[in-house]
Design a protein around this motif. Structure first.
Motif, mmCIF file in Angstrom:
data_model
loop_
_atom_site.group_PDB
_atom_site.id
_atom_site.type_symbol
_atom_site.label_atom_id
_atom_site.label_comp_id
_atom_site.label_asym_id
_atom_site.label_seq_id
_atom_site.Cartn_x
_atom_site.Cartn_y
_atom_site.Cartn_z
ATOM 1 N N ASN A 1 58.513 68.721 38.906
ATOM 2 C CA ASN A 1 57.792 68.315 37.703
ATOM 3 C C ASN A 1 57.575 66.802 37.660
ATOM 4 O O ASN A 1 57.953 66.081 38.580
ATOM 5 C CB ASN A 1 58.496 68.817 36.433
ATOM 6 C CG ASN A 1 59.973 68.470 36.401
ATOM 7 O OD1 ASN A 1 60.381 67.439 36.920
ATOM 8 N ND2 ASN A 1 60.783 69.322 35.788
ATOM 9 N N ILE A 2 56.939 66.335 36.585
ATOM 10 C CA ILE A 2 56.591 64.923 36.434
ATOM 11 C C ILE A 2 56.985 64.457 35.037
ATOM 12 O O ILE A 2 56.729 65.144 34.042
ATOM 13 C CB ILE A 2 55.072 64.688 36.612
ATOM 14 C CG1 ILE A 2 54.576 65.252 37.937
ATOM 15 C CG2 ILE A 2 54.739 63.202 36.533
ATOM 16 C CD1 ILE A 2 53.070 65.098 38.120
ATOM 17 N N SER A 3 57.571 63.286 34.964
ATOM 18 C CA SER A 3 57.868 62.655 33.684
ATOM 19 C C SER A 3 56.701 61.751 33.299
ATOM 20 O O SER A 3 56.241 60.945 34.102
ATOM 21 C CB SER A 3 59.155 61.830 33.791
ATOM 22 O OG SER A 3 59.354 61.052 32.630
ATOM 23 N N ILE A 4 56.201 61.896 32.072
ATOM 24 C CA ILE A 4 55.090 61.069 31.585
ATOM 25 C C ILE A 4 55.453 60.546 30.200
ATOM 26 O O ILE A 4 55.532 61.297 29.237
ATOM 27 C CB ILE A 4 53.750 61.845 31.557
ATOM 28 C CG1 ILE A 4 53.907 63.236 30.900
ATOM 29 C CG2 ILE A 4 53.194 62.010 32.959
ATOM 30 C CD1 ILE A 4 52.595 64.000 30.769
ATOM 31 N N LEU A 5 55.681 59.246 30.106
ATOM 32 C CA LEU A 5 56.171 58.643 28.870
ATOM 33 C C LEU A 5 55.194 57.614 28.327
ATOM 34 O O LEU A 5 54.661 56.792 29.075
ATOM 35 C CB LEU A 5 57.528 57.977 29.110
ATOM 36 C CG LEU A 5 58.667 58.912 29.550
ATOM 37 C CD1 LEU A 5 59.891 58.099 29.915
ATOM 38 C CD2 LEU A 5 58.991 59.909 28.453
ATOM 39 N N ASN A 6 54.985 57.665 27.022
ATOM 40 C CA ASN A 6 54.131 56.702 26.338
ATOM 41 C C ASN A 6 54.876 55.393 26.085
ATOM 42 O O ASN A 6 56.109 55.361 26.082
ATOM 43 C CB ASN A 6 53.674 57.274 24.989
ATOM 44 C CG ASN A 6 52.866 58.537 25.152
ATOM 45 O OD1 ASN A 6 51.896 58.575 25.893
ATOM 46 N ND2 ASN A 6 53.260 59.594 24.449
ATOM 47 N N PRO A 7 54.162 54.305 25.831
ATOM 48 C CA PRO A 7 54.827 53.066 25.408
ATOM 49 C C PRO A 7 55.598 53.297 24.112
ATOM 50 O O PRO A 7 55.228 54.153 23.296
ATOM 51 C CB PRO A 7 53.656 52.103 25.167
ATOM 52 C CG PRO A 7 52.512 52.664 25.941
ATOM 53 C CD PRO A 7 52.697 54.145 25.913
#
Length: 276
Positions: free
Chosen positions: A64-70
């Motif tokens: 999977n992939i981690s995708i984080l906003n500011p």
């Protein structure tokens, strides 16, 4: 203390100096609660990283992939004793804003902090390798095309407009924005809890509780991380470690070095050598 074989490497690339890439092998080192100024995409190629995000524990695995906003508080540590290998790319807000403009929205944010897609996971690892260890054989056109293709794909499937995001705490969006603006403006100066709480007409105790509820960290921890994030940008622009320390509000060089290494596992000087 981190194991002797633990390390983090950092790169930038000529296609966009504000895109920061890193690769790490970590065992006992844990990332404390923190935020980023940019969007962060992460992939684990070996092992499992566990992190806490908005009260929920997530496990970043090779599928999977981690995708984080500011501005989203999170931490991170190895789930197993043998550690993990992680590859990370930070995307500046200016780049994401360009993409948002292209598709006709005011801004873009990721809807979820983790997605399951082995296809995108493999694409990300390939791009990361091309932009770091194989950068010499990569044309600027190919690099930029591959980067924008992946980022557009991620936001196309997993992004949304901020107007769809509802506040999760009593401290309103406008109030929170006002407080953050104050912290950005007082990066290199001293600001106290009374100034922050009075700016949103709350008592110090109300403000402290509601800020922590909204952000997942105290105002002081948030400001410290802001200073470190701005410090990385300053170092990438060629400023010296000592000037950067004072520029972002660390009044003691030793304190700055310790805080920077605690956050990024390298000293400011070593980081500067890697990204310039």
């Amino acid at each position: 203390m981190p194991h002797q074989d633990e390390h983090i490497e950092y790169w930038t690339h000529p296609i966009h100096k504000e895109v920061e890439l890193s690769r790490a092998h970590l065992n006992s080192f844990s990332f404390e609660k923190h935020i980023h100024l940019d969007y962060h995409i992460g992939v684990v190629s070996q092992g499992v990283q566990e992190y806490l995000h908005k009260g929920t524990h997530y496990q970043l695995t090779p599928s999977n992939i981690s995708i984080l906003n500011p501005d989203e508080c999170h931490n991170g540590h190895s789930l197993h004793a043998d550690g993990y290998h992680v590859h990370v790319m930070s995307l500046p807000c200016s780049l994401v804003k360009e993409i948002a403009t292209e598709i006709g929205v005011s801004a873009l944010f990721f809807q979820t902090p983790i997605i399951n897609s082995q296809v995108l996971q493999r694409q990300f690892l390939l791009l990361h390798t091309l932009l770091t260890t194989e950068r010499q054989r990569l044309s600027l056109l190919q690099a930029e095309t591959t980067l924008l293709a992946l980022v557009t794909e991620l936001f196309g499937h997993y992004g949304q407009s901020p107007k769809l995001i509802q506040p999760s705490a009593k401290l309103g969006i406008m109030q929170l924005s006002r407080v953050k603006q104050l912290l950005h403006e007082h990066l290199a100066s001293d600001i106290n809890l009374e100034q922050l709480s009075s700016s949103v007409d709350l008592s110090k105790f109300q403000f402290l509780r509601q800020f922590k509820t909204a952000m997942g960290m105290t105002p002081h921890a948030y400001l410290t991380r802001l200073r470190l994030e701005y410090a990385k940008k300053s170092l990438r622009n060629g400023n010296s470690a000592i000037n950067t320390a004072y520029e972002v509000g660390f009044f003691d060089q030793s304190h700055f070095n310790k805080a920077f290494k605690r956050a990024y596992l390298v000293t400011p000087s070593d980081f500067k050598k890697r990204v310039i």
